[in-house]
Design a protein around this motif. Structure first.
Motif, PDB file in Angstrom:
ATOM      1  N   VAL A  27       0.859  -1.194   0.000  1.00 34.55           N
ATOM      2  CA  VAL A  27       0.000   0.000   0.000  1.00 34.55           C
ATOM      3  C   VAL A  27       0.891   1.238   0.000  1.00 34.55           C
ATOM      4  N   THR A  28       0.564   2.208  -0.825  1.00 35.13           N
ATOM      5  CA  THR A  28       1.228   3.514  -0.716  1.00 35.13           C
ATOM      6  C   THR A  28       0.156   4.499  -0.247  1.00 35.13           C
ATOM      7  N   ALA A  29       0.577   5.692   0.161  1.00 34.64           N
ATOM      8  CA  ALA A  29      -0.413   6.635   0.710  1.00 34.64           C
ATOM      9  C   ALA A  29      -1.576   6.868  -0.260  1.00 34.64           C
ATOM     10  N   PRO A  30      -1.313   7.123  -1.555  1.00 34.73           N
ATOM     11  CA  PRO A  30      -2.475   7.352  -2.443  1.00 34.73           C
ATOM     12  C   PRO A  30      -3.284   6.089  -2.728  1.00 34.73           C
ATOM     13  N   THR A  31      -2.657   4.916  -2.655  1.00 34.56           N
ATOM     14  CA  THR A  31      -3.439   3.721  -2.982  1.00 34.56           C
ATOM     15  C   THR A  31      -4.251   3.222  -1.788  1.00 34.56           C
ATOM     16  N   GLN A  32      -4.118   3.885  -0.621  1.00 33.77           N
ATOM     17  CA  GLN A  32      -4.990   3.491   0.505  1.00 33.77           C
ATOM     18  C   GLN A  32      -6.227   4.384   0.591  1.00 33.77           C
ATOM     19  N   GLY A  67       2.671   5.340 -10.753  1.00 30.34           N
ATOM     20  CA  GLY A  67       2.048   4.094 -10.282  1.00 30.34           C
ATOM     21  C   GLY A  67       0.749   3.797 -11.011  1.00 30.34           C
ATOM     22  N   ASP A  68      -0.345   3.669 -10.255  1.00 35.29           N
ATOM     23  CA  ASP A  68      -1.631   3.371 -10.907  1.00 35.29           C
ATOM     24  C   ASP A  68      -2.419   4.650 -11.223  1.00 35.29           C
ATOM     25  N   GLY A  69      -1.812   5.811 -10.998  1.00 37.77           N
ATOM     26  CA  GLY A  69      -2.466   7.088 -11.362  1.00 37.77           C
ATOM     27  C   GLY A  69      -3.375   7.629 -10.269  1.00 37.77           C
ATOM     28  N   SER A  70      -3.434   6.931  -9.121  1.00 37.21           N
ATOM     29  CA  SER A  70      -4.378   7.357  -8.065  1.00 37.21           C
ATOM     30  C   SER A  70      -4.113   8.771  -7.574  1.00 37.21           C
ATOM     31  N   LEU A  71      -2.837   9.111  -7.371  1.00 40.43           N
ATOM     32  CA  LEU A  71      -2.558  10.394  -6.726  1.00 40.43           C
ATOM     33  C   LEU A  71      -3.041  11.557  -7.596  1.00 40.43           C
ATOM     34  N   MET A  72      -2.716  11.505  -8.880  1.00 42.65           N
ATOM     35  CA  MET A  72      -3.130  12.611  -9.762  1.00 42.65           C
ATOM     36  C   MET A  72      -4.661  12.675  -9.823  1.00 42.65           C
ATOM     37  N   ALA A  73      -5.298  11.509  -9.892  1.00 51.60           N
ATOM     38  CA  ALA A  73      -6.763  11.490  -9.942  1.00 51.60           C
ATOM     39  C   ALA A  73      -7.334  12.122  -8.669  1.00 51.60           C
ATOM     40  N   GLN A  74      -6.809  11.719  -7.515  1.00 54.28           N
ATOM     41  CA  GLN A  74      -7.367  12.228  -6.259  1.00 54.28           C
ATOM     42  C   GLN A  74      -7.107  13.718  -6.071  1.00 54.28           C
ATOM     43  N   LEU A  75      -5.977  14.199  -6.595  1.00 51.34           N
ATOM     44  CA  LEU A  75      -5.685  15.631  -6.431  1.00 51.34           C
ATOM     45  C   LEU A  75      -6.740  16.486  -7.122  1.00 51.34           C
ATOM     46  N   PHE A  76      -7.246  16.000  -8.263  1.00 52.13           N
ATOM     47  CA  PHE A  76      -8.112  16.859  -9.064  1.00 52.13           C
ATOM     48  C   PHE A  76      -9.566  16.429  -9.107  1.00 52.13           C
ATOM     49  N   GLU A  77      -9.833  15.173  -8.742  1.00 49.92           N
ATOM     50  CA  GLU A  77     -11.224  14.711  -8.725  1.00 49.92           C
ATOM     51  C   GLU A  77     -11.989  15.522  -7.686  1.00 49.92           C
ATOM     52  N   SER A  78     -13.204  15.769  -7.959  1.00 53.70           N
ATOM     53  CA  SER A  78     -14.132  16.407  -7.025  1.00 53.70           C
ATOM     54  C   SER A  78     -13.574  17.667  -6.379  1.00 53.70           C
ATOM     55  N   GLU A  79     -12.762  18.393  -7.118  1.00 46.40           N
ATOM     56  CA  GLU A  79     -12.285  19.684  -6.618  1.00 46.40           C
ATOM     57  C   GLU A  79     -12.760  20.736  -7.593  1.00 46.40           C
ATOM     58  N   ASP A  80     -13.451  21.741  -7.086  1.00 44.03           N
ATOM     59  CA  ASP A  80     -13.840  22.818  -7.967  1.00 44.03           C
ATOM     60  C   ASP A  80     -12.737  23.875  -7.913  1.00 44.03           C
ATOM     61  N   SER A 127      11.942  21.510 -23.679  1.00 43.81           N
ATOM     62  CA  SER A 127      11.236  22.755 -23.346  1.00 43.81           C
ATOM     63  C   SER A 127      10.862  22.722 -21.857  1.00 43.81           C
ATOM     64  N   PRO A 128      11.848  23.108 -21.020  1.00 42.12           N
ATOM     65  CA  PRO A 128      11.657  23.048 -19.569  1.00 42.12           C
ATOM     66  C   PRO A 128      10.485  23.913 -19.114  1.00 42.12           C
ATOM     67  N   ARG A 129       9.822  23.469 -18.052  1.00 42.59           N
ATOM     68  CA  ARG A 129       8.588  24.104 -17.596  1.00 42.59           C
ATOM     69  C   ARG A 129       8.777  24.897 -16.309  1.00 42.59           C
ATOM     70  N   ARG A 130       7.830  25.802 -16.067  1.00 39.27           N
ATOM     71  CA  ARG A 130       7.707  26.427 -14.733  1.00 39.27           C
ATOM     72  C   ARG A 130       6.722  25.567 -13.972  1.00 39.27           C
ATOM     73  N   GLY A 131       7.125  25.061 -12.841  1.00 44.49           N
ATOM     74  CA  GLY A 131       6.172  24.213 -12.125  1.00 44.49           C
ATOM     75  C   GLY A 131       6.807  23.405 -11.023  1.00 44.49           C
ATOM     76  N   LEU A 132       6.214  22.252 -10.829  1.00 42.82           N
ATOM     77  CA  LEU A 132       6.575  21.450  -9.680  1.00 42.82           C
ATOM     78  C   LEU A 132       6.704  19.984 -10.102  1.00 42.82           C
ATOM     79  N   VAL A 133       7.799  19.357  -9.684  1.00 43.80           N
ATOM     80  CA  VAL A 133       7.966  17.919  -9.921  1.00 43.80           C
ATOM     81  C   VAL A 133       7.596  17.196  -8.626  1.00 43.80           C
ATOM     82  N   LEU A 134       6.727  16.215  -8.757  1.00 45.91           N
ATOM     83  CA  LEU A 134       6.277  15.442  -7.603  1.00 45.91           C
ATOM     84  C   LEU A 134       6.732  13.997  -7.798  1.00 45.91           C
ATOM     85  N   ALA A 135       7.479  13.471  -6.822  1.00 51.37           N
ATOM     86  CA  ALA A 135       7.969  12.088  -6.940  1.00 51.37           C
ATOM     87  C   ALA A 135       7.609  11.350  -5.654  1.00 51.37           C
TER      88      ALA A 135
END
Ligand SMILES: C[S@@+](CC[C@H](N)C(=O)[O-])C[C@H]1O[C@@H](n2cnc3c(N)ncnc32)[C@H](O)[C@@H]1O
Length: 365
Positions: A27-32, A67-80, A127-135
């Motif tokens: 289990v990882t934090a997003p997959t729980q 991983g299985d994409g959970s973290l990105m999904a949870q960050l943006f799902e159901s957020e207005d 083409s480097p970006r302005r932003g944040l890398v999450l690992a």
């Protein structure tokens, strides 16, 4: 380790055989559940906001090893998020080495109403970006090199086949001078420093290259790496013979690393001292590190838990399950022992200071 994890046909991640979550191997934090992402947003959004306020143009959130994409999904799902000044300017970028997992992530995220694409580090570097890398739990999957003390010198701990053709660990070539130098920087003298014959551990030769790759994709911004880690003095303490490598399968761990190749995860702790030593060489400014438990408490986890004692929209069983999920995130024996590493891309102009997050990261030396 690279082969066992990343081979596209037989590797645990490469082939997509990995099983995330409570019914899987680990289990990882997003997959729980989604509680982790909900708290993490409180750190990420102010950073995106600071970048967006400073300059016009696109902002990127780059997830490396999703991983299985959970973290990105949870960050943006159901957020207005339509009110957020960065919302219309945000692009999501996924860097995933496993072709099979890329497909799983694309399925998982197909309903997301934000621009998202899968991209390689080499493409991004153009083409480097302005932003944040999450690992999140990426660095523990980078291949390590094992080494062993034999006749007063460090040697590779290699893999060979025994008479029956079964893989086993055996003594390999002496470590090169450059590796010995790196190990000395971590407090491991070339003669073993009094450790007994046969004492072994590992280090991560891939980390320097990865830090450079991650730096090359940003023109301005930050890296947040979250993983289980030990400082060099603990990693290489004489009593920690055998290192930290573990195989994970069906929610259990074992030190039988060569069993069932490609059917179990193999993972090693991150050496936080090595990370800190290598960061400036790749043009990262070390902003500090903090235990996940401490960070999440600062991001409001305690308030989340106490709100669950009041009757609300959730029934009692759901409240208890959510409480347990939150507690696992801060329990030092579970996910609370993870470290958050916060690095800033050295850039001209420097990244803006977010209004939040609060100063949970102590300035590093
Ligand atoms: C331990 S899993 C963590 C997954 C997810 N971040 C989570 O926490 O649930 C490691 C992930 O990193 C990916 N990975 C490993 N090495 C990589 C690399 N060099 N570049 C991109 N992805 C990598 C794996 O395929 C897998 O998706």
């Amino acid at each position: 380790m690279d082969w066992l994890l990343n081979d596209p046909e037989f590797g645990y991640y490469g082939s997509g055989r990995v099983r995330f979550g409570q019914d899987g191997d680990f289990v990882t934090a997003p997959t729980q559940g989604s509680a982790f992402a909900e708290l993490l947003r409180r750190h990420l959004w102010p950073c995106l906001e600071a970048l967006a306020a400073e300059q016009a143009g696109p902002i990127s959130l780059i997830e490396w090893g999703p991983g299985d994409g959970s973290l990105m999904a949870q960050l943006f799902e159901s957020e207005d998020l339509k009110q957020a000044i960065w919302f219309d300017r945000l692009e999501l970028l996924m860097v995933e080495s496993s072709p099979a997992l890329r497909q799983q992530q694309q399925q998982r995220l197909s309903a997301l109403k934000l621009p998202i694409c899968w991209i390689s580090p080499n493409e991004l570097k153009l083409s480097p970006r302005r932003g944040l890398v999450l690992a999140h739990e990426l660095l523990d999957a980078l291949p390590v090199q094992r080494f062993v003390l034999a006749s007063g010198r460090w040697h590779e701990l290699a893999v060979c086949c025994d008479a029956a053709g079964q893989p086993q660990f055996c003594r390999g070539a002496p470590l090169s001078d450059s590796v010995l130098h790196q190990l000395e920087q971590l407090g491991l003298p070339a003669d073993g420093g009094g450790r007994p014959e046969g004492w072994s551990s590992e280090w991560c030769p891939a980390l320097a290259g990865w830090l450079q790759q991650a730096r090359d994709v940003l023109s301005q911004g930050w890296l947040l790496a979250i993983d289980y880690a030990l400082s060099a003095s603990r990693y290489y303490a004489p009593q920690r013979d055998g290192g930290t490598l573990l195989a994970c399968r069906a929610q259990g761990t074992s030190t039988d690393l060569l069993a069932d190749p490609g059917l179990q995860d193999i993972t090693a702790h991150v050496c936080s001292t090595l990370l800190q030593q290598l960061a400036p060489q790749a043009n990262w400014h070390w902003r500090g590190a903090a235990l996940q438990g401490e960070v999440l408490l600062q991001l409001g986890l305690a308030a989340e838990i106490s709100a669950l004692s009041e009757p609300g929209p959730l029934d009692l069983a759901a409240r208890l399950a959510r409480r347990e999920e939150l507690l696992r995130l801060v329990d030092p024996h579970l996910l609370g022992g993870f470290w958050w590493f916060w690095l800033e891309a050295q850039s001209e102009p420097p990244a803006p200071t977010p209004i939040r997050p609060p100063g949970w990261w102590p300035e590093g030396p």
